[in-house]
Design a protein around this motif. Structure first.
Motif, short mmCIF file in Angstrom:
data_model
loop_
_atom_site.label_atom_id
_atom_site.label_comp_id
_atom_site.label_asym_id
_atom_site.label_seq_id
_atom_site.Cartn_x
_atom_site.Cartn_y
_atom_site.Cartn_z
N VAL A 240 0.85 -1.19 0.00
CA VAL A 240 0.00 0.00 0.00
C VAL A 240 0.88 1.24 0.00
O VAL A 240 1.53 1.56 1.00
CB VAL A 240 -0.95 0.01 1.22
N GLN A 241 0.94 1.93 -1.14
CA GLN A 241 1.75 3.14 -1.29
C GLN A 241 0.91 4.38 -1.54
O GLN A 241 1.34 5.50 -1.26
CB GLN A 241 2.75 2.96 -2.44
N GLY A 242 -0.29 4.20 -2.08
CA GLY A 242 -1.11 5.34 -2.46
C GLY A 242 -1.82 5.99 -1.28
O GLY A 242 -1.72 5.55 -0.13
N ARG A 252 -4.24 -8.78 1.86
CA ARG A 252 -3.20 -8.52 0.86
C ARG A 252 -3.76 -7.66 -0.26
O ARG A 252 -4.48 -8.14 -1.12
CB ARG A 252 -2.65 -9.84 0.33
N VAL A 253 -3.42 -6.37 -0.20
CA VAL A 253 -3.96 -5.39 -1.15
C VAL A 253 -2.81 -4.58 -1.73
O VAL A 253 -1.91 -4.17 -1.02
CB VAL A 253 -4.97 -4.44 -0.46
N VAL A 254 -2.85 -4.37 -3.05
CA VAL A 254 -1.86 -3.54 -3.74
C VAL A 254 -2.51 -2.20 -4.11
O VAL A 254 -3.50 -2.18 -4.86
CB VAL A 254 -1.33 -4.24 -5.01
N VAL A 255 -1.96 -1.12 -3.57
CA VAL A 255 -2.43 0.23 -3.89
C VAL A 255 -1.21 1.03 -4.35
O VAL A 255 -0.40 1.45 -3.53
CB VAL A 255 -3.07 0.92 -2.67
N PRO A 256 -1.03 1.23 -5.66
CA PRO A 256 0.15 1.96 -6.14
C PRO A 256 0.13 3.43 -5.72
O PRO A 256 -0.91 3.96 -5.31
CB PRO A 256 0.06 1.81 -7.66
N ALA A 257 1.27 4.08 -5.83
CA ALA A 257 1.42 5.44 -5.32
C ALA A 257 0.44 6.43 -5.94
O ALA A 257 0.04 7.41 -5.30
CB ALA A 257 2.86 5.91 -5.55
N SER A 258 0.04 6.20 -7.18
CA SER A 258 -0.84 7.15 -7.86
C SER A 258 -2.33 6.89 -7.61
O SER A 258 -3.19 7.64 -8.08
CB SER A 258 -0.58 7.12 -9.37
N ALA A 259 -2.66 5.83 -6.87
CA ALA A 259 -4.07 5.49 -6.62
C ALA A 259 -4.56 6.17 -5.35
O ALA A 259 -3.78 6.51 -4.45
CB ALA A 259 -4.23 3.98 -6.51
N ARG A 260 -5.90 6.35 -5.26
CA ARG A 260 -6.52 6.98 -4.09
C ARG A 260 -7.67 6.12 -3.59
O ARG A 260 -8.49 5.65 -4.39
CB ARG A 260 -7.04 8.38 -4.42
N ASP A 275 -3.40 5.19 -10.88
CA ASP A 275 -4.41 6.24 -11.06
C ASP A 275 -5.85 5.77 -10.82
O ASP A 275 -6.80 6.39 -11.28
CB ASP A 275 -4.31 6.87 -12.46
N VAL A 276 -6.01 4.67 -10.12
CA VAL A 276 -7.35 4.20 -9.76
C VAL A 276 -7.89 5.05 -8.62
O VAL A 276 -7.15 5.44 -7.70
CB VAL A 276 -7.32 2.71 -9.35
N VAL A 277 -9.20 5.34 -8.66
CA VAL A 277 -9.87 6.07 -7.58
C VAL A 277 -10.99 5.19 -7.03
O VAL A 277 -11.87 4.76 -7.78
CB VAL A 277 -10.45 7.41 -8.07
N ILE A 278 -10.91 4.89 -5.75
CA ILE A 278 -11.96 4.15 -5.04
C ILE A 278 -12.56 5.11 -4.01
O ILE A 278 -11.84 5.58 -3.12
CB ILE A 278 -11.40 2.90 -4.34
N PRO A 285 -12.77 -9.44 -2.01
CA PRO A 285 -11.66 -10.31 -2.39
C PRO A 285 -11.68 -10.73 -3.86
O PRO A 285 -12.74 -10.79 -4.49
CB PRO A 285 -11.86 -11.54 -1.49
N PHE A 286 -10.48 -11.00 -4.36
CA PHE A 286 -10.26 -11.53 -5.72
C PHE A 286 -10.79 -10.57 -6.79
O PHE A 286 -11.46 -10.97 -7.73
CB PHE A 286 -10.87 -12.92 -5.86
N THR A 287 -10.43 -9.30 -6.61
CA THR A 287 -10.81 -8.26 -7.57
C THR A 287 -9.54 -7.57 -8.06
O THR A 287 -8.66 -7.23 -7.26
CB THR A 287 -11.74 -7.22 -6.94
N SER A 288 -9.43 -7.38 -9.37
CA SER A 288 -8.34 -6.58 -9.93
C SER A 288 -8.97 -5.44 -10.72
O SER A 288 -9.94 -5.63 -11.47
CB SER A 288 -7.43 -7.43 -10.82
N ILE A 289 -8.41 -4.25 -10.55
CA ILE A 289 -8.98 -3.04 -11.14
C ILE A 289 -7.89 -2.33 -11.92
O ILE A 289 -6.83 -2.01 -11.38
CB ILE A 289 -9.57 -2.12 -10.05
N GLY A 290 -8.15 -2.07 -13.20
CA GLY A 290 -7.15 -1.56 -14.11
C GLY A 290 -6.91 -0.08 -13.99
O GLY A 290 -7.69 0.68 -13.41
N ARG A 291 -5.81 0.35 -14.60
CA ARG A 291 -5.34 1.73 -14.57
C ARG A 291 -6.44 2.73 -14.93
O ARG A 291 -7.15 2.57 -15.91
CB ARG A 291 -4.17 1.88 -15.55
N GLY A 292 -6.54 3.80 -14.15
CA GLY A 292 -7.43 4.91 -14.47
C GLY A 292 -8.89 4.66 -14.23
O GLY A 292 -9.73 5.49 -14.58
N THR A 293 -9.23 3.56 -13.60
CA THR A 293 -10.65 3.25 -13.36
C THR A 293 -11.14 3.96 -12.10
O THR A 293 -10.39 4.17 -11.13
CB THR A 293 -10.82 1.72 -13.22
N VAL A 294 -12.43 4.33 -12.10
CA VAL A 294 -13.08 4.95 -10.95
C VAL A 294 -14.21 4.05 -10.47
O VAL A 294 -15.06 3.63 -11.26
CB VAL A 294 -13.64 6.34 -11.32
#
Length: 352
Positions: A240-242, A252-260, A275-278, A285-294
């Motif tokens: 978790v960096q974002g 176990r969650v991956v949040v890149p630096a540019s995501a919010r 650049d994902v916004v949640i 669980p078991f969800t992957s969300i692509g770049r720039g999705t809101v």
């Protein structure tokens, strides 16, 4: 040793997703399927990979693979899709006198390609085939064994000689080309690689089978994509960096630096792209969300959401969904229920 990935077809069983993109570039666990294949081959020590493409898949394949590191990629054109044997034959000049591995780019192996490549290099039979036990082998190429040696190989038999199906990985010496070159098409008009391998057997060449260890996934249908996403996300490590504001992240969650992530709850394993916004949302669980999705005002779990999609104000939980590039799912406040959607790129679905 070189490797060959056939990627000239669109994949009709995955429509509507493949109306706009070829199957190998569909994403699971944050990356195109073909990129997972390239990483698998690189881990097996193979750095020269030919990808068989057609005019309709070339651009998408090139875009999906252009930044893969550590692998030298050559695109090989196949004007007509006449079967796997034909695809291999189209690569004859590029392969030359090298041994090579054929890896179906829509297949995933828990143990990767390395066990098969190492076994082939130790014993160097004319061919080594990955085999897996299946309950209904009539939809596959099927092998009959004497010890580890394959004595018969038939394509999609009505009466299978065993329950050992050919998985999507083959290792060959260049001997296979002399068989494929003079081989007639099958009854369905295609040049079957299984017929070529059977030709090696009939000439007395050594063809061995090796069982798949761990899981194997052929991502040929929408449910298979979801299952492959689940299996790969089992390997995810928390990172978790974002920006995370008034939110709860569990597992176990991956949040890149540019995501919010704002006023939301995420329960892993989950991968968010750049650049994902949640916002005001639940990601299960078991969800992957692509770049720039809101994802805003919605609940999503066990799903693959591709790049630049938008899911807003949906009170019904979205589960087992495949949502394409720039697709939109919108809704109003209705009685809660669960929806499963498979929608292609650029679609708009309004739940009222």
């Amino acid at each position: 040793m070189k490797a060959l990935i056939p990627a000239a077809g669109l994949g009709t069983r995955l429509r509507p997703l493949t109306y706009t993109r070829p199957k190998p570039v569909l994403r699971v666990a944050g990356q195109p399927i073909i990129v997972h294949a390239l990483h698998t081959l690189r881990e097996a020590g193979i750095t020269e990979v030919g990808i068989v493409v057609s005019d309709i898949t070339r651009e998408a394949i090139e875009h999906a693979t252009h930044d893969v590191q550590g692998v030298q990629i050559t695109l090989i054109n196949q004007q007509q899709q006449l079967g796997l044997g034909h695809a291999v034959l189209m690569a004859r000049e590029w392969i030359g006198q090298d041994d090579f591995c054929v890896y179906l780019g829509d297949n995933l192996f828990e143990s990767g390609a390395m066990p098969f490549v190492e076994q082939f290099q130790r014993e160097r039979p004319s061919a080594l085939i990955a085999l897996v036990e299946v309950p209904d082998p009539t939809a596959f190429g099927v092998a009959q064994l004497d010890g580890s040696r394959i004595t018969q190989l038939v394509e999609k038999p009505k009466i299978p000689p065993s329950n050992l199906a050919v998985a999507g990985l083959y290792c060959f010496t260049p001997e296979i080309f002399s068989i494929l070159e003079g081989m007639p098409p099958s009854a369905r008009g295609e040049y079957e690689i299984t017929d070529g391998i059977q030709g090696l057997i009939e000439q007395g060449r050594t063809v061995t089978g090796q069982s798949v260890v761990g899981w194997w996934k052929d991502t040929g249908r929408p449910a298979d994509l979801l299952d492959a996403n689940r299996l790969l996300l089992e390997r995810v490590e928390a990172d978790v960096q974002g920006e995370v504001v008034e939110s709860r992240i569990t597992g176990r969650v991956v949040v890149p630096a540019s995501a919010r992530v704002v006023r939301s709850k995420i329960v892993g394993p989950v991968i968010l792209g750049e650049d994902v916004v949640i916002e005001d949302a639940y990601i299960g669980p078991f969800t992957s969300i692509g770049r720039g999705t809101v994802v805003r005002g919605a609940e999503v779990e066990h799903s693959v959401i591709d790049e630049e999609a938008c899911i807003e104000n949906v009170s019904q939980r979205l589960q087992d969904c495949l949502v394409g590039v720039r697709a939109q799912v919108r809704g109003g406040r209705t009685v809660p229920r669960t929806h499963s959607l498979t929608i292609s790129d650029g679609s708009l679905v309004e739940l009222a």
